[in-house]
Design a protein around this motif. Structure first.
Motif, PDB file in Angstrom:
ATOM      1  N   MET A  37      72.354 -51.348 -20.599  1.00 19.98           N
ATOM      2  CA  MET A  37      72.355 -50.572 -21.827  1.00 19.98           C
ATOM      3  C   MET A  37      73.459 -49.503 -21.789  1.00 19.98           C
ATOM      4  SD  MET A  37      70.647 -50.419 -24.588  1.00 19.98           S
ATOM      5  CE  MET A  37      70.223 -49.393 -25.922  1.00 19.98           C
ATOM      6  N   ALA A  38      73.563 -48.804 -20.677  1.00 17.68           N
ATOM      7  CA  ALA A  38      74.556 -47.744 -20.559  1.00 17.68           C
ATOM      8  C   ALA A  38      75.966 -48.332 -20.559  1.00 17.68           C
ATOM      9  CB  ALA A  38      74.321 -46.945 -19.284  1.00 17.68           C
ATOM     10  N   LEU A  39      76.109 -49.532 -19.996  1.00 16.98           N
ATOM     11  CA  LEU A  39      77.411 -50.168 -19.956  1.00 16.98           C
ATOM     12  C   LEU A  39      77.884 -50.548 -21.356  1.00 16.98           C
ATOM     13  CD1 LEU A  39      79.666 -51.174 -18.128  1.00 16.98           C
ATOM     14  CD2 LEU A  39      78.462 -53.350 -17.961  1.00 16.98           C
ATOM     15  N   THR A  40      76.987 -51.045 -22.183  1.00 13.98           N
ATOM     16  CA  THR A  40      77.374 -51.404 -23.554  1.00 13.98           C
ATOM     17  C   THR A  40      77.714 -50.162 -24.362  1.00 13.98           C
ATOM     18  OG1 THR A  40      75.050 -51.418 -24.247  1.00 13.98           O
ATOM     19  CG2 THR A  40      76.029 -53.534 -23.583  1.00 13.98           C
ATOM     20  N   PHE A  41      77.025 -49.071 -24.100  1.00 13.62           N
ATOM     21  CA  PHE A  41      77.330 -47.819 -24.791  1.00 13.62           C
ATOM     22  C   PHE A  41      78.716 -47.321 -24.397  1.00 13.62           C
ATOM     23  CE2 PHE A  41      77.299 -43.135 -24.790  1.00 13.62           C
ATOM     24  CZ  PHE A  41      77.156 -42.927 -26.151  1.00 13.62           C
ATOM     25  N   LYS A  42      79.030 -47.376 -23.097  1.00 14.98           N
ATOM     26  CA  LYS A  42      80.346 -46.941 -22.636  1.00 14.98           C
ATOM     27  C   LYS A  42      81.444 -47.843 -23.186  1.00 14.98           C
ATOM     28  CE  LYS A  42      79.034 -44.532 -18.435  1.00 14.98           C
ATOM     29  NZ  LYS A  42      79.238 -44.392 -16.989  1.00 14.98           N
ATOM     30  N   LEU A  43      81.174 -49.143 -23.282  1.00 15.00           N
ATOM     31  CA  LEU A  43      82.154 -50.068 -23.832  1.00 15.00           C
ATOM     32  C   LEU A  43      82.418 -49.766 -25.303  1.00 15.00           C
ATOM     33  CD1 LEU A  43      83.940 -52.524 -23.368  1.00 15.00           C
ATOM     34  CD2 LEU A  43      82.002 -53.959 -23.990  1.00 15.00           C
ATOM     35  N   ALA A  44      81.360 -49.502 -26.061  1.00 15.34           N
ATOM     36  CA  ALA A  44      81.522 -49.162 -27.482  1.00 15.34           C
ATOM     37  C   ALA A  44      82.271 -47.845 -27.634  1.00 15.34           C
ATOM     38  CB  ALA A  44      80.159 -49.079 -28.152  1.00 15.34           C
ATOM     39  N   GLN A  45      81.982 -46.903 -26.760  1.00  9.85           N
ATOM     40  CA  GLN A  45      82.665 -45.609 -26.797  1.00  9.85           C
ATOM     41  C   GLN A  45      84.156 -45.786 -26.466  1.00  9.85           C
ATOM     42  OE1 GLN A  45      81.169 -42.814 -23.903  1.00  9.85           O
ATOM     43  NE2 GLN A  45      81.540 -41.072 -25.265  1.00  9.85           N
ATOM     44  N   LEU A  46      84.464 -46.615 -25.499  1.00  9.67           N
ATOM     45  CA  LEU A  46      85.842 -46.895 -25.125  1.00  9.67           C
ATOM     46  C   LEU A  46      86.588 -47.585 -26.267  1.00  9.67           C
ATOM     47  CD1 LEU A  46      87.989 -46.808 -22.894  1.00  9.67           C
ATOM     48  CD2 LEU A  46      87.156 -49.042 -22.158  1.00  9.67           C
ATOM     49  N   GLN A  47      85.929 -48.535 -26.925  1.00 10.55           N
ATOM     50  CA  GLN A  47      86.550 -49.213 -28.059  1.00 10.55           C
ATOM     51  C   GLN A  47      86.834 -48.229 -29.187  1.00 10.55           C
ATOM     52  OE1 GLN A  47      83.694 -52.312 -28.852  1.00 10.55           O
ATOM     53  NE2 GLN A  47      84.951 -53.867 -27.820  1.00 10.55           N
ATOM     54  N   SER A  48      85.926 -47.307 -29.406  1.00 10.44           N
ATOM     55  CA  SER A  48      86.102 -46.302 -30.451  1.00 10.44           C
ATOM     56  C   SER A  48      87.306 -45.418 -30.143  1.00 10.44           C
ATOM     57  CB  SER A  48      84.835 -45.458 -30.578  1.00 10.44           C
ATOM     58  OG  SER A  48      85.059 -44.348 -31.406  1.00 10.44           O
ATOM     59  N   LYS A  49      87.437 -44.978 -28.892  1.00 10.39           N
ATOM     60  CA  LYS A  49      88.565 -44.143 -28.508  1.00 10.39           C
ATOM     61  C   LYS A  49      89.876 -44.911 -28.588  1.00 10.39           C
ATOM     62  CE  LYS A  49      86.088 -40.859 -25.646  1.00 10.39           C
ATOM     63  NZ  LYS A  49      85.981 -40.240 -24.331  1.00 10.39           N
ATOM     64  N   ALA A  50      89.855 -46.182 -28.216  1.00  9.13           N
ATOM     65  CA  ALA A  50      91.060 -46.996 -28.311  1.00  9.13           C
ATOM     66  C   ALA A  50      91.486 -47.180 -29.759  1.00  9.13           C
ATOM     67  CB  ALA A  50      90.836 -48.352 -27.639  1.00  9.13           C
ATOM     68  N   THR A  51      90.538 -47.366 -30.640  1.00  9.25           N
ATOM     69  CA  THR A  51      90.833 -47.502 -32.069  1.00  9.25           C
ATOM     70  C   THR A  51      91.443 -46.218 -32.610  1.00  9.25           C
ATOM     71  OG1 THR A  51      89.000 -49.056 -32.307  1.00  9.25           O
ATOM     72  CG2 THR A  51      89.850 -48.063 -34.321  1.00  9.25           C
ATOM     73  N   GLN A  52      90.869 -45.089 -32.230  1.00 14.28           N
ATOM     74  CA  GLN A  52      91.408 -43.800 -32.676  1.00 14.28           C
ATOM     75  C   GLN A  52      92.833 -43.593 -32.170  1.00 14.28           C
ATOM     76  OE1 GLN A  52      88.651 -40.897 -31.240  1.00 14.28           O
ATOM     77  NE2 GLN A  52      87.149 -41.240 -32.871  1.00 14.28           N
ATOM     78  N   ALA A  53      93.073 -43.946 -30.934  1.00 14.31           N
ATOM     79  CA  ALA A  53      94.412 -43.777 -30.356  1.00 14.31           C
ATOM     80  C   ALA A  53      95.418 -44.680 -31.058  1.00 14.31           C
ATOM     81  CB  ALA A  53      94.379 -44.079 -28.862  1.00 14.31           C
ATOM     82  N   SER A  54      95.039 -45.928 -31.340  1.00 17.66           N
ATOM     83  CA  SER A  54      95.979 -46.831 -32.004  1.00 17.66           C
ATOM     84  C   SER A  54      96.251 -46.387 -33.433  1.00 17.66           C
ATOM     85  CB  SER A  54      95.455 -48.269 -31.980  1.00 17.66           C
ATOM     86  OG  SER A  54      94.284 -48.383 -32.765  1.00 17.66           O
ATOM     87  N   GLN A  55      95.264 -45.824 -34.097  1.00 12.59           N
ATOM     88  CA  GLN A  55      95.482 -45.304 -35.453  1.00 12.59           C
ATOM     89  C   GLN A  55      96.429 -44.104 -35.408  1.00 12.59           C
ATOM     90  OE1 GLN A  55      91.537 -44.501 -36.847  1.00 12.59           O
ATOM     91  NE2 GLN A  55      91.165 -46.619 -37.501  1.00 12.59           N
ATOM     92  N   LEU A  56      96.260 -43.244 -34.422  1.00 11.00           N
ATOM     93  CA  LEU A  56      97.124 -42.082 -34.278  1.00 11.00           C
ATOM     94  C   LEU A  56      98.565 -42.510 -34.015  1.00 11.00           C
ATOM     95  CD1 LEU A  56      97.118 -38.927 -34.042  1.00 11.00           C
ATOM     96  CD2 LEU A  56      97.010 -39.295 -31.573  1.00 11.00           C
TER      97      LEU A  56
END
Length: 124
Positions: A1-20
């Protein structure tokens, strides 16, 4: 469960960085070219790039005799110091020793990095 949360959080940060990056990269690119336009040759073609690369190569090649001369001057200086070692001051010897230790430390660091940050040695 914690691993999927961290993966989703990482994807969110990667999306934000690519948009920036996609938002600011074109502006940065234009600004960089504008600031350095005096270095750009017109027309910016493949032929111009080939000409510049050949100029760089042969300019570097032409600088070899000057570099060799400077090297020979340095070697003459070292030979002079070696002949007159009894005139050396303790400051000169300590600077040379520290330089040698620094070179050895960089060599050891390079060896460790080259082995993938593993420490090996002989077992007694």
């Amino acid at each position: 469960m914690a691993l999927t949360f961290k993966l989703a959080q990482l994807q969110s940060k990667a999306t934000q960085a690519s948009q920036l990056v996609s938002k600011h990269a074109p502006l940065y690119y234009k600004q960089l070219l504008e600031q350095n336009k005096h270095y750009i040759l017109d027309p910016p073609t493949v032929e111009t790039c080939n000409l510049l690369s050949k100029q760089l190569f042969y300019t570097r090649l032409a600088s070899i005799p000057g570099r060799c001369e400077a090297f020979h001057k340095e070697m003459d200086y070292v030979k002079h110091i070696w002949k007159n070692m009894n005139e050396l001051k303790i400051e000169d010897v300590s600077v040379a020793t520290l330089f040698g230790l620094e070179c050895f430390a960089w060599y050891c660091t390079g060896e460790i990095v080259g082995r993938g940050f593993t420490f090996t040695g002989y077992y007694v």
